[in-house]
Design a protein around this motif. Sequence first.
Motif, PDB file in Angstrom:
ATOM      1  N   CYS A  64       0.816  -1.390  -0.108  1.00 16.67           N
ATOM      2  CA  CYS A  64       0.065  -0.120  -0.085  1.00 16.67           C
ATOM      3  C   CYS A  64       0.972   1.097   0.005  1.00 16.67           C
ATOM      4  CB  CYS A  64      -0.948   0.080   1.205  1.00 16.67           C
ATOM      5  SG  CYS A  64      -1.898  -1.251   1.518  1.00 16.67           S
ATOM      6  N   THR A  65       2.165   1.209   0.453  1.00 19.08           N
ATOM      7  CA  THR A  65       2.853   2.452   0.570  1.00 19.08           C
ATOM      8  C   THR A  65       4.425   2.074   0.033  1.00 19.08           C
ATOM      9  OG1 THR A  65       3.880   1.713   2.602  1.00 19.08           O
ATOM     10  CG2 THR A  65       1.981   2.763   2.827  1.00 19.08           C
ATOM     11  N   ASN A 101      -8.809   1.343  -4.188  1.00 25.91           N
ATOM     12  CA  ASN A 101      -8.244   1.610  -5.597  1.00 25.91           C
ATOM     13  C   ASN A 101      -9.289   2.220  -6.563  1.00 25.91           C
ATOM     14  OD1 ASN A 101      -5.948   0.469  -5.218  1.00 25.91           O
ATOM     15  ND2 ASN A 101      -6.100  -1.248  -6.000  1.00 25.91           N
ATOM     16  N   GLY A 104      -6.646   6.838  -6.649  1.00 26.37           N
ATOM     17  CA  GLY A 104      -5.416   7.357  -6.449  1.00 26.37           C
ATOM     18  C   GLY A 104      -5.250   7.652  -4.716  1.00 26.37           C
ATOM     19  N   ALA A 105      -3.943   8.017  -4.580  1.00 28.50           N
ATOM     20  CA  ALA A 105      -3.688   8.545  -3.408  1.00 28.50           C
ATOM     21  C   ALA A 105      -4.443   9.457  -2.643  1.00 28.50           C
ATOM     22  CB  ALA A 105      -2.184   8.279  -3.029  1.00 28.50           C
ATOM     23  N   TRP A 106      -4.329  10.820  -3.497  1.00 25.92           N
ATOM     24  CA  TRP A 106      -4.898  11.838  -3.087  1.00 25.92           C
ATOM     25  C   TRP A 106      -6.364  11.935  -2.777  1.00 25.92           C
ATOM     26  CZ3 TRP A 106      -3.871  15.950  -0.378  1.00 25.92           C
ATOM     27  CH2 TRP A 106      -4.358  16.907  -0.667  1.00 25.92           C
ATOM     28  N   ARG A 108       4.669   7.053   2.201  1.00 23.30           N
ATOM     29  CA  ARG A 108       3.465   7.653   1.142  1.00 23.30           C
ATOM     30  C   ARG A 108       2.769   6.412   0.715  1.00 23.30           C
ATOM     31  NH1 ARG A 108       6.918  12.126  -2.228  1.00 23.30           N
ATOM     32  NH2 ARG A 108       4.859  12.265  -3.015  1.00 23.30           N
ATOM     33  N   LEU A 138       0.828   4.806  -2.077  1.00 27.57           N
ATOM     34  CA  LEU A 138       0.861   4.223  -3.482  1.00 27.57           C
ATOM     35  C   LEU A 138      -0.484   4.536  -4.232  1.00 27.57           C
ATOM     36  CD1 LEU A 138       2.429   0.797  -3.664  1.00 27.57           C
ATOM     37  CD2 LEU A 138       3.688   3.107  -3.588  1.00 27.57           C
ATOM     38  N   ASP A 139      -0.576   5.214  -5.322  1.00 26.91           N
ATOM     39  CA  ASP A 139      -1.555   5.521  -6.021  1.00 26.91           C
ATOM     40  C   ASP A 139      -2.619   4.282  -6.115  1.00 26.91           C
ATOM     41  OD1 ASP A 139      -1.831   8.138  -6.242  1.00 26.91           O
ATOM     42  OD2 ASP A 139      -0.441   7.998  -8.015  1.00 26.91           O
ATOM     43  N   GLU A 140      -1.983   2.958  -6.310  1.00 27.75           N
ATOM     44  CA  GLU A 140      -2.758   1.677  -6.362  1.00 27.75           C
ATOM     45  C   GLU A 140      -2.327   0.845  -5.342  1.00 27.75           C
ATOM     46  OE1 GLU A 140      -4.106  -1.505 -10.006  1.00 27.75           O
ATOM     47  OE2 GLU A 140      -2.447  -0.212 -10.360  1.00 27.75           O
TER      48      GLU A 140
END
Length: 179
Positions: free
Chosen positions: A64-65, A99, A103-105, A129, A131-133
């Motif tokens: 995840c990060t 997902n 994305g993460a944001w 941080r 991850l986006d996915e």
Amino acid sequence: MAPVKTRLATVWLGGCSGCHMSLLDLDERLLDLAGRIELVYSPLTDVKLFPEDVAVTLVEGAVCTDEHLELAGLIRRRTGLLVALGDCAVSGNVSAMRNGLGGAWPVLQRVYGEAAAGAGPGEPGLLPRLLDEVLPLHQVVPVDLFLPGCPPPADLIHAVLLDVLEGRRPDLTGKLRYG
Ligand code: SF4
């Protein structure tokens, strides 16, 4: 001379710890395993760095990060038999539900609302941080054995560990289920 113990690690990535709870559900069988296994890294111990020469690593949770990503690579390089333990490690499962938010944001905004700006990347290396996915383990590193279940039953974990300790390739035919 004392028998050589098998060096075992267990790792908690993006999961709920339920897979580790299932491992602990081995109950008194843990005492037998303790005579044959050296637990060299685990959330159950206080070891900070993933060690060299690990025979078997059980990985709970999805990637995840950025920290998970780096650790997964290190684990793969230092492990003989890498086991994806539980549905999150095998398929992403619950951990990958985010997902769909794209994305993460958007995830940070959804969770923290206006405070999300303060939950952003910040100083590099200070916090992991997102991850986006979210990824299952095998999309990041090669996996040797998949043990699905949410969580996998303690009896199945026990059977796999016994097979490995006795030098057999675990035969999971007909024993696996998701969920
Ligand atoms: S597979 Fe299930 S029990 Fe295991 S970490 Fe994921 S949600 Fe938790």
